[in-house]
Scaffold this motif. Structure first.
Motif, PDB file in Angstrom:
ATOM      1  N   ASN A 284       0.794  -1.208   0.244  1.00 46.29           N
ATOM      2  CA  ASN A 284       0.134  -0.031  -0.056  1.00 46.29           C
ATOM      3  C   ASN A 284       0.777   1.342  -0.201  1.00 46.29           C
ATOM      4  OD1 ASN A 284      -2.516   1.271  -0.120  1.00 46.29           O
ATOM      5  ND2 ASN A 284      -2.635   1.656   2.018  1.00 46.29           N
ATOM      6  N   SER A 285       1.850   1.226  -0.555  1.00 50.09           N
ATOM      7  CA  SER A 285       2.988   2.554  -0.709  1.00 50.09           C
ATOM      8  C   SER A 285       3.568   2.769  -2.193  1.00 50.09           C
ATOM      9  CB  SER A 285       3.974   2.079   0.381  1.00 50.09           C
ATOM     10  OG  SER A 285       5.040   3.220   0.266  1.00 50.09           O
ATOM     11  N   SER A 286       3.968   3.794  -2.398  1.00 51.15           N
ATOM     12  CA  SER A 286       4.546   4.077  -3.555  1.00 51.15           C
ATOM     13  C   SER A 286       5.933   4.717  -3.192  1.00 51.15           C
ATOM     14  CB  SER A 286       3.727   5.219  -4.524  1.00 51.15           C
ATOM     15  OG  SER A 286       3.503   6.460  -3.576  1.00 51.15           O
ATOM     16  N   TYR A 287       6.562   4.595  -2.076  1.00 47.11           N
ATOM     17  CA  TYR A 287       7.786   5.027  -1.566  1.00 47.11           C
ATOM     18  C   TYR A 287       8.865   4.192  -2.095  1.00 47.11           C
ATOM     19  CZ  TYR A 287      11.425   6.101   1.575  1.00 47.11           C
ATOM     20  OH  TYR A 287      12.869   6.240   2.176  1.00 47.11           O
ATOM     21  N   ASN A 314       6.813   0.547 -16.327  1.00 49.06           N
ATOM     22  CA  ASN A 314       5.852  -0.171 -16.085  1.00 49.06           C
ATOM     23  C   ASN A 314       5.545  -0.522 -14.561  1.00 49.06           C
ATOM     24  OD1 ASN A 314       4.885  -0.621 -18.962  1.00 49.06           O
ATOM     25  ND2 ASN A 314       6.947  -1.730 -18.983  1.00 49.06           N
ATOM     26  N   ALA A 315       4.334   0.182 -13.923  1.00 51.44           N
ATOM     27  CA  ALA A 315       4.229  -0.166 -12.632  1.00 51.44           C
ATOM     28  C   ALA A 315       2.943  -0.838 -12.058  1.00 51.44           C
ATOM     29  CB  ALA A 315       3.983   1.385 -12.048  1.00 51.44           C
ATOM     30  N   HIS A 316       3.250  -1.897 -10.974  1.00 50.81           N
ATOM     31  CA  HIS A 316       2.365  -2.694 -10.674  1.00 50.81           C
ATOM     32  C   HIS A 316       2.298  -3.063  -9.171  1.00 50.81           C
ATOM     33  CE1 HIS A 316       3.432  -4.677 -14.776  1.00 50.81           C
ATOM     34  NE2 HIS A 316       4.660  -4.183 -14.532  1.00 50.81           N
ATOM     35  N   THR A 317       0.937  -3.761  -8.934  1.00 52.85           N
ATOM     36  CA  THR A 317       0.692  -3.792  -7.525  1.00 52.85           C
ATOM     37  C   THR A 317       0.472  -5.441  -7.308  1.00 52.85           C
ATOM     38  OG1 THR A 317      -1.713  -3.844  -7.764  1.00 52.85           O
ATOM     39  CG2 THR A 317      -0.396  -1.667  -7.466  1.00 52.85           C
ATOM     40  N   GLN A 331      -0.123   3.896 -10.518  1.00 54.96           N
ATOM     41  CA  GLN A 331      -0.177   5.078 -11.169  1.00 54.96           C
ATOM     42  C   GLN A 331       0.843   5.928 -10.436  1.00 54.96           C
ATOM     43  OE1 GLN A 331      -4.139   6.777 -11.800  1.00 54.96           O
ATOM     44  NE2 GLN A 331      -4.333   5.539 -13.619  1.00 54.96           N
ATOM     45  N   SER A 332       0.507   6.043  -9.155  1.00 55.22           N
ATOM     46  CA  SER A 332       1.370   6.666  -8.228  1.00 55.22           C
ATOM     47  C   SER A 332       2.937   6.161  -8.080  1.00 55.22           C
ATOM     48  CB  SER A 332       0.747   6.630  -6.932  1.00 55.22           C
ATOM     49  OG  SER A 332       1.661   7.362  -5.881  1.00 55.22           O
ATOM     50  N   ARG A 333       3.080   4.894  -8.252  1.00 53.77           N
ATOM     51  CA  ARG A 333       4.350   4.183  -8.190  1.00 53.77           C
ATOM     52  C   ARG A 333       4.778   4.553  -9.615  1.00 53.77           C
ATOM     53  NH1 ARG A 333       2.627  -1.690  -5.733  1.00 53.77           N
ATOM     54  NH2 ARG A 333       2.396  -1.088  -3.548  1.00 53.77           N
ATOM     55  N   ALA A 334       4.315   4.629 -10.759  1.00 54.67           N
ATOM     56  CA  ALA A 334       4.769   4.974 -12.033  1.00 54.67           C
ATOM     57  C   ALA A 334       5.437   6.393 -11.882  1.00 54.67           C
ATOM     58  CB  ALA A 334       3.951   4.789 -13.082  1.00 54.67           C
ATOM     59  N   LYS A 335       4.434   7.308 -11.258  1.00 49.18           N
ATOM     60  CA  LYS A 335       5.069   8.618 -11.163  1.00 49.18           C
ATOM     61  C   LYS A 335       6.275   8.997 -10.277  1.00 49.18           C
ATOM     62  CE  LYS A 335       0.507  11.069 -12.543  1.00 49.18           C
ATOM     63  NZ  LYS A 335      -0.586  11.873 -11.927  1.00 49.18           N
ATOM     64  N   LYS A 336       6.262   7.968  -9.091  1.00 54.83           N
ATOM     65  CA  LYS A 336       7.441   8.405  -8.240  1.00 54.83           C
ATOM     66  C   LYS A 336       8.574   7.750  -8.919  1.00 54.83           C
ATOM     67  CE  LYS A 336       5.419  10.043  -4.580  1.00 54.83           C
ATOM     68  NZ  LYS A 336       4.960   9.019  -3.292  1.00 54.83           N
ATOM     69  N   THR A 337       8.587   6.787  -9.618  1.00 61.99           N
ATOM     70  CA  THR A 337       9.680   6.026 -10.529  1.00 61.99           C
ATOM     71  C   THR A 337      10.150   7.032 -11.209  1.00 61.99           C
ATOM     72  OG1 THR A 337       8.903   3.915  -9.969  1.00 61.99           O
ATOM     73  CG2 THR A 337      10.517   4.232 -11.497  1.00 61.99           C
ATOM     74  N   VAL A 338       9.307   7.445 -12.265  1.00 63.45           N
ATOM     75  CA  VAL A 338       9.649   8.664 -13.212  1.00 63.45           C
ATOM     76  C   VAL A 338      10.229  10.009 -12.642  1.00 63.45           C
ATOM     77  CG1 VAL A 338       8.885  10.020 -14.999  1.00 63.45           C
ATOM     78  CG2 VAL A 338       8.065   7.639 -14.976  1.00 63.45           C
ATOM     79  N   ALA A 339       9.652  10.480 -11.602  1.00 62.81           N
ATOM     80  CA  ALA A 339      10.261  11.530 -11.145  1.00 62.81           C
ATOM     81  C   ALA A 339      11.332  11.373 -10.361  1.00 62.81           C
ATOM     82  CB  ALA A 339       9.189  11.992  -9.845  1.00 62.81           C
ATOM     83  N   TYR A 340      11.651  10.426 -10.047  1.00 62.56           N
ATOM     84  CA  TYR A 340      13.189  10.079  -9.325  1.00 62.56           C
ATOM     85  C   TYR A 340      14.067  10.089 -10.421  1.00 62.56           C
ATOM     86  CZ  TYR A 340      16.944   8.416  -6.517  1.00 62.56           C
ATOM     87  OH  TYR A 340      18.067   8.424  -5.591  1.00 62.56           O
ATOM     88  N   LEU A 341      13.889   9.384 -11.562  1.00 67.13           N
ATOM     89  CA  LEU A 341      14.775   9.432 -12.786  1.00 67.13           C
ATOM     90  C   LEU A 341      15.089  10.953 -13.140  1.00 67.13           C
ATOM     91  CD1 LEU A 341      13.748   6.086 -14.387  1.00 67.13           C
ATOM     92  CD2 LEU A 341      15.789   6.500 -13.490  1.00 67.13           C
TER      93      LEU A 341
END
Length: 389
Positions: A284-287, A314-317, A331-341
């Motif tokens: 339950n986290s996108s951290y 590609n982000a998954h749960t 969607q949140s995990r995808a955004k966090k991954t892209v934002a970090y890059l």
């Protein structure tokens, strides 16, 4: 009819058909400057929510009227700048969330705003039907029996059904000049009418005009030379056709070899990225934990070394929870991954993303099978696909 005469007849007919395709039309021109008036609806979110999900909680947070409640007028210049004046009326409905609490009394909302906007087509390239824009300005708002001056920021786009009529969609953040008073969001949707327009050829139109001029010049050259070179022309065309067929065969072989080499290189990049380690998330986290951040730094370093490399995140749960919630979480995990890059220096233009929710599990741990936490963990991930290199 001789073969030469037949060839001349075919050339004339072909030129006539091609010339029709090169005629300039309305689609080849764009509006450079105009006046514009608009009428539509406004939707006010004064809930005070700071969560991503709260932005789209229409039922609880958005206040709207059943009839048109927003008018605008603007002047837009060839430079891409626009000056706009906007008036809106709304009501804070009973039961909606206002400043973090359920509203118990219906109150009026008024706003008058002035802003300066900029047409992003000046950066990304002109189109005749889609106009994204950003803007900033100031305004006066009376909301929930409180009047305030506001600083405003807006993002939106217009799409055009004709030279005059279009649809305008935007979202504005309104920030109180007095910090003791609250901030809120105002979304809008409406029709716009454009008049007093100054038009010119688009980039496509200029290219087509150049083609027309080149085509006419070529026709004149053919007309001047064809009478004296009938026999040579027939032989040349035959030689060109044979050479073209030979060249096509050579290019086809080269293209296949190139595709095979590119596919091998694509797989090599993907295996290299996979070797950096898994990008996994807590339940339950996108951290992004330290291990995932370290792997992403290696991905960013690889992309810095290979400036033509573009990827898809590609982000998954895992399968636990409602599928609609898992889709939003991915969607949140995808955004966090892209934002970090992006924070590591990778251009956002080189990264796309897709959120898959619980659709692509790596094991059998769906809603019908009981699994351990370790088994669920492998499904909470971001992985990568090489798009271009």
């Amino acid at each position: 009819m001789s073969r030469i005469k037949l060839l001349l007849f075919v050339l004339v007919i072909t030129n006539a058909i091609y010339a029709q395709d090169l005629q300039l039309s309305q689609k080849d021109s764009i509006v450079k400057s105009s006046w514009m008036v608009g009428l539509g609806y406004n939707f006010v979110d004064d809930s005070g929510s700071r969560s991503f999900e709260g932005l789209f909680d229409v039922e609880d947070n958005w206040n709207a009227l059943a009839y048109p409640s927003r008018v605008s007028i603007g002047r837009y210049f060839e430079s891409g700048l626009g000056i706009e004046a906007i008036g809106a009326y709304n009501k804070y409905k009973v039961g909606k969330i206002i400043d973090g609490a359920v509203n118990t009394i219906e109150t009026d909302y008024f706003s008058v705003d002035a802003r300066l906007s900029y047409d992003l087509n000046k950066i990304i390239g002109e189109t005749a039907w889609f106009d994204p824009y950003v803007g900033a300005g100031v305004g006066y708002t009376e909301a929930n029996n409180v009047d305030m001056g506001t600083y405003n920021a807006v993002i939106g786009f217009r799409t055009w059904f004709s030279d005059r009529w279009g649809l305008d969609l935007s979202s504005s953040g309104k920030f109180a000049m007095d910090k003791a008073k609250g901030n809120h969001l105002q979304h809008s949707a409406g029709v716009v009418y454009r008049f007093g327009a100054k038009k010119d050829l688009s980039k496509r139109g200029l290219e087509k005009l150049a083609l027309i001029e080149a085509f006419e010049k070529e026709n004149q050259r053919k007309a001047d030379s064809i009478a004296a070179k009938k026999a040579e022309e027939e032989a040349r065309l035959l030689a060109e056709r044979l050479a073209l067929e030979k060249e096509k065969a050579r290019l086809a072989a080269e293209e296949k070899a190139k595709r095979d080499a590119e596919e091998a290189k694509r797989k090599q990049f993907e295996e290299t990225i996979k070797g950096y380690g898994d990008i996994q998330f807590g339940f339950n986290s996108s951290y992004l934990n330290s291990k995932s951040r370290a792997a992403l730094r290696k991905v960013a370093s690889l992309m810095e070394t290979n400036p033509n490399l573009s990827i898809q995140v590609n982000a998954h749960t895992d399968s636990r929870g409602e599928s609609t919630y898992n889709q939003k979480l991915s969607q949140s995990r995808a955004k966090k991954t892209v934002a970090y890059l992006v924070r590591q220096g990778v251009s956002a233009e080189r990264i796309t993303s897709e959120a898959h929710g619980e659709q692509h599990l790596l094991n059998d741990c769906d809603d019908n099978i009981r699994c351990s936490e370790a088994q669920h963990r492998v499904n909470r991930r971001s992985d990568f696909k090489v798009i271009k290199f």
